[in-house]
Design a protein around this motif. Sequence first.
Motif, mmCIF file in Angstrom:
data_model
loop_
_atom_site.group_PDB
_atom_site.id
_atom_site.type_symbol
_atom_site.label_atom_id
_atom_site.label_comp_id
_atom_site.label_asym_id
_atom_site.label_seq_id
_atom_site.Cartn_x
_atom_site.Cartn_y
_atom_site.Cartn_z
ATOM 1 N N CYS A 119 -13.200 -7.865 2.695
ATOM 2 C CA CYS A 119 -12.765 -6.466 2.745
ATOM 3 C C CYS A 119 -11.354 -6.353 3.314
ATOM 4 C CB CYS A 119 -13.701 -5.649 3.634
ATOM 5 S SG CYS A 119 -15.424 -5.636 3.125
ATOM 6 N N CYS A 120 -10.631 -5.355 2.841
ATOM 7 C CA CYS A 120 -9.301 -5.065 3.374
ATOM 8 C C CYS A 120 -8.940 -3.638 2.963
ATOM 9 C CB CYS A 120 -8.264 -6.052 2.841
ATOM 10 S SG CYS A 120 -7.992 -5.936 1.065
ATOM 11 N N GLU A 121 -7.792 -3.168 3.411
ATOM 12 C CA GLU A 121 -7.315 -1.862 2.977
ATOM 13 C C GLU A 121 -5.869 -1.980 2.530
ATOM 14 O OE1 GLU A 121 -6.072 -2.142 7.186
ATOM 15 O OE2 GLU A 121 -8.057 -2.303 6.299
ATOM 16 N N VAL A 122 -5.476 -1.054 1.664
ATOM 17 C CA VAL A 122 -4.091 -0.931 1.227
ATOM 18 C C VAL A 122 -3.674 0.505 1.487
ATOM 19 C CG1 VAL A 122 -2.532 -0.939 -0.760
ATOM 20 C CG2 VAL A 122 -4.275 -2.729 -0.543
ATOM 21 N N PHE A 123 -2.592 0.699 2.218
ATOM 22 C CA PHE A 123 -2.094 2.047 2.487
ATOM 23 C C PHE A 123 -1.548 2.648 1.202
ATOM 24 C CE2 PHE A 123 -0.990 0.718 7.110
ATOM 25 C CZ PHE A 123 -2.332 0.716 7.421
ATOM 26 N N LEU A 124 -1.937 3.897 0.931
ATOM 27 C CA LEU A 124 -1.587 4.536 -0.331
ATOM 28 C C LEU A 124 -0.373 5.448 -0.239
ATOM 29 C CD1 LEU A 124 -5.181 5.377 -1.598
ATOM 30 C CD2 LEU A 124 -3.647 3.567 -2.402
ATOM 31 N N ASP A 125 0.168 5.635 0.936
ATOM 32 C CA ASP A 125 1.248 6.612 1.114
ATOM 33 C C ASP A 125 2.632 5.981 1.189
ATOM 34 O OD1 ASP A 125 -0.744 8.568 1.219
ATOM 35 O OD2 ASP A 125 -1.010 8.293 3.359
ATOM 36 N N HIS A 126 2.757 4.699 0.866
ATOM 37 C CA HIS A 126 4.052 4.021 1.019
ATOM 38 C C HIS A 126 4.357 3.134 -0.192
ATOM 39 C CE1 HIS A 126 4.153 5.357 5.175
ATOM 40 N NE2 HIS A 126 2.951 4.865 5.343
ATOM 41 N N GLY A 127 4.269 3.662 -1.389
ATOM 42 C CA GLY A 127 4.564 2.871 -2.579
ATOM 43 C C GLY A 127 3.602 1.713 -2.734
ATOM 44 N N ALA A 128 2.341 2.026 -2.976
ATOM 45 C CA ALA A 128 1.265 1.034 -2.909
ATOM 46 C C ALA A 128 1.089 0.193 -4.164
ATOM 47 C CB ALA A 128 -0.052 1.743 -2.593
ATOM 48 N N ASP A 129 1.778 0.508 -5.260
ATOM 49 C CA ASP A 129 1.487 -0.184 -6.519
ATOM 50 C C ASP A 129 1.573 -1.705 -6.432
ATOM 51 O OD1 ASP A 129 0.782 2.070 -7.892
ATOM 52 O OD2 ASP A 129 2.762 2.369 -8.797
ATOM 53 N N PRO A 130 2.608 -2.293 -5.820
ATOM 54 C CA PRO A 130 2.635 -3.763 -5.742
ATOM 55 C C PRO A 130 1.435 -4.331 -4.978
ATOM 56 C CG PRO A 130 4.818 -2.863 -5.292
ATOM 57 C CD PRO A 130 3.868 -1.705 -5.319
ATOM 58 N N ALA A 131 1.048 -3.688 -3.877
ATOM 59 C CA ALA A 131 -0.087 -4.180 -3.081
ATOM 60 C C ALA A 131 -1.400 -4.004 -3.837
ATOM 61 C CB ALA A 131 -0.148 -3.466 -1.735
ATOM 62 N N LEU A 132 -1.560 -2.886 -4.526
ATOM 63 C CA LEU A 132 -2.785 -2.671 -5.303
ATOM 64 C C LEU A 132 -2.892 -3.685 -6.439
ATOM 65 C CD1 LEU A 132 -2.852 1.232 -5.480
ATOM 66 C CD2 LEU A 132 -4.405 -0.240 -4.170
ATOM 67 N N LEU A 133 -1.780 -3.942 -7.116
ATOM 68 C CA LEU A 133 -1.779 -4.916 -8.196
ATOM 69 C C LEU A 133 -2.075 -6.318 -7.661
ATOM 70 C CD1 LEU A 133 -1.329 -5.594 -11.171
ATOM 71 C CD2 LEU A 133 1.121 -5.776 -10.677
ATOM 72 N N PHE A 134 -1.475 -6.664 -6.528
ATOM 73 C CA PHE A 134 -1.716 -7.962 -5.897
ATOM 74 C C PHE A 134 -3.201 -8.140 -5.608
ATOM 75 C CE2 PHE A 134 -2.321 -10.438 -2.020
ATOM 76 C CZ PHE A 134 -1.641 -11.615 -2.305
ATOM 77 N N HIS A 135 -3.821 -7.145 -4.972
ATOM 78 C CA HIS A 135 -5.240 -7.247 -4.625
ATOM 79 C C HIS A 135 -6.130 -7.237 -5.870
ATOM 80 C CE1 HIS A 135 -3.664 -6.384 -0.611
ATOM 81 N NE2 HIS A 135 -4.764 -6.984 -0.186
ATOM 82 N N GLY A 136 -5.774 -6.414 -6.843
ATOM 83 C CA GLY A 136 -6.538 -6.398 -8.079
ATOM 84 C C GLY A 136 -6.512 -7.745 -8.784
ATOM 85 N N SER A 137 -5.383 -8.447 -8.709
ATOM 86 C CA SER A 137 -5.285 -9.759 -9.346
ATOM 87 C C SER A 137 -6.148 -10.803 -8.650
ATOM 88 C CB SER A 137 -3.821 -10.228 -9.392
ATOM 89 O OG SER A 137 -3.372 -10.642 -8.112
ATOM 90 N N PHE A 138 -6.582 -10.508 -7.425
ATOM 91 C CA PHE A 138 -7.492 -11.391 -6.699
ATOM 92 C C PHE A 138 -8.942 -10.950 -6.814
ATOM 93 C CE2 PHE A 138 -3.809 -13.234 -4.716
ATOM 94 C CZ PHE A 138 -4.218 -14.529 -4.443
ATOM 95 N N GLY A 139 -9.219 -9.947 -7.619
ATOM 96 C CA GLY A 139 -10.598 -9.523 -7.836
ATOM 97 C C GLY A 139 -11.104 -8.448 -6.907
ATOM 98 N N PHE A 140 -10.224 -7.816 -6.132
ATOM 99 C CA PHE A 140 -10.631 -6.698 -5.279
ATOM 100 C C PHE A 140 -10.750 -5.429 -6.113
ATOM 101 C CE2 PHE A 140 -8.965 -9.566 -2.121
ATOM 102 C CZ PHE A 140 -9.689 -9.304 -0.972
ATOM 103 N N HIS A 141 -11.621 -4.528 -5.672
ATOM 104 C CA HIS A 141 -11.686 -3.204 -6.274
ATOM 105 C C HIS A 141 -11.864 -2.170 -5.166
ATOM 106 C CE1 HIS A 141 -15.993 -4.077 -5.813
ATOM 107 N NE2 HIS A 141 -16.137 -2.768 -5.739
ATOM 108 N N GLU A 142 -11.505 -0.930 -5.479
ATOM 109 C CA GLU A 142 -11.601 0.124 -4.469
ATOM 110 C C GLU A 142 -13.048 0.560 -4.309
ATOM 111 O OE1 GLU A 142 -8.589 3.446 -3.775
ATOM 112 O OE2 GLU A 142 -10.260 4.548 -4.690
ATOM 113 N N ALA A 143 -13.511 0.568 -3.041
ATOM 114 C CA ALA A 143 -14.863 1.014 -2.722
ATOM 115 C C ALA A 143 -14.863 2.433 -2.167
ATOM 116 C CB ALA A 143 -15.494 0.065 -1.707
ATOM 117 N N GLY A 144 -13.695 2.985 -1.916
ATOM 118 C CA GLY A 144 -13.563 4.318 -1.352
ATOM 119 C C GLY A 144 -12.198 4.453 -0.707
ATOM 120 N N GLN A 145 -11.992 5.606 -0.042
ATOM 121 C CA GLN A 145 -10.740 5.820 0.675
ATOM 122 C C GLN A 145 -11.047 6.313 2.082
ATOM 123 O OE1 GLN A 145 -7.927 8.213 -1.555
ATOM 124 N NE2 GLN A 145 -7.892 6.753 -3.263
ATOM 125 N N ASN A 146 -10.113 6.055 2.989
ATOM 126 C CA ASN A 146 -10.271 6.445 4.381
ATOM 127 C C ASN A 146 -8.935 6.970 4.886
ATOM 128 O OD1 ASN A 146 -11.551 6.637 6.965
ATOM 129 N ND2 ASN A 146 -10.564 4.731 7.572
#
Length: 198
Positions: A119-146
């Motif tokens: 498990c981990c989190e990616v902050f969505l308020d600071h240009g998150a696309d590179p981090a989301l793509l990085f995590h998605g390429s490792f098989g992570f998916h979003e389980a929710g938001q906090n």
Amino acid sequence: MSIVIRDVREHELDSILALNNNAGSAILPLDAARVRSFYDNAEYFRVAERDGNLAGFLVGFGSDSDHDSCNFAWFKERYPHFFYIDRIVVASRRRGGGVGRAFYADVQSYAELRYPLLCCEVFLDHGADPALLFHGSFGFHEAGQNVMPDVDVRASMMTKELCSYGWVRETYGDELPDLPWVGKPRRHAAGANQATGT
């Protein structure tokens, strides 16, 4: 040059603090007490070394930890057994050079022997696309938001099932083989070293 991933050393904590606080808005700042707490309590606290210099660090906690992060608590409310990546920081001059991928390969190798979920989190308020793509390429998916109440930052809460865990658990139970690459959780290893005076 190759990337070396190894356990952090106590004399490197000031460098870890500087690396974290120079990382930009996608990483929350730390103080010396918090870095010391990571060193004393984190199950996984490793650095990347490249060309003899620190290139980054990753800190992680198992679900039985008493870690006080609100994002860790979010996962704990929903999942019984997991390994949580609290933060990964890569020096700006080393970004895009494979350090993050080396860390994620290493932490997954550690976690999948002990936990069914990463498990981990990616902050969505600071240009998150590179981090989301990085995590998605490792098989992570979003389980929710906090939304983190103390800092008013919205995070994508990400999970990845570790498919090797079931087989490892069924085959070895709680006793993993004593092999150098398997390693031991830091807090247990530190306690053993303190107890024996080594």
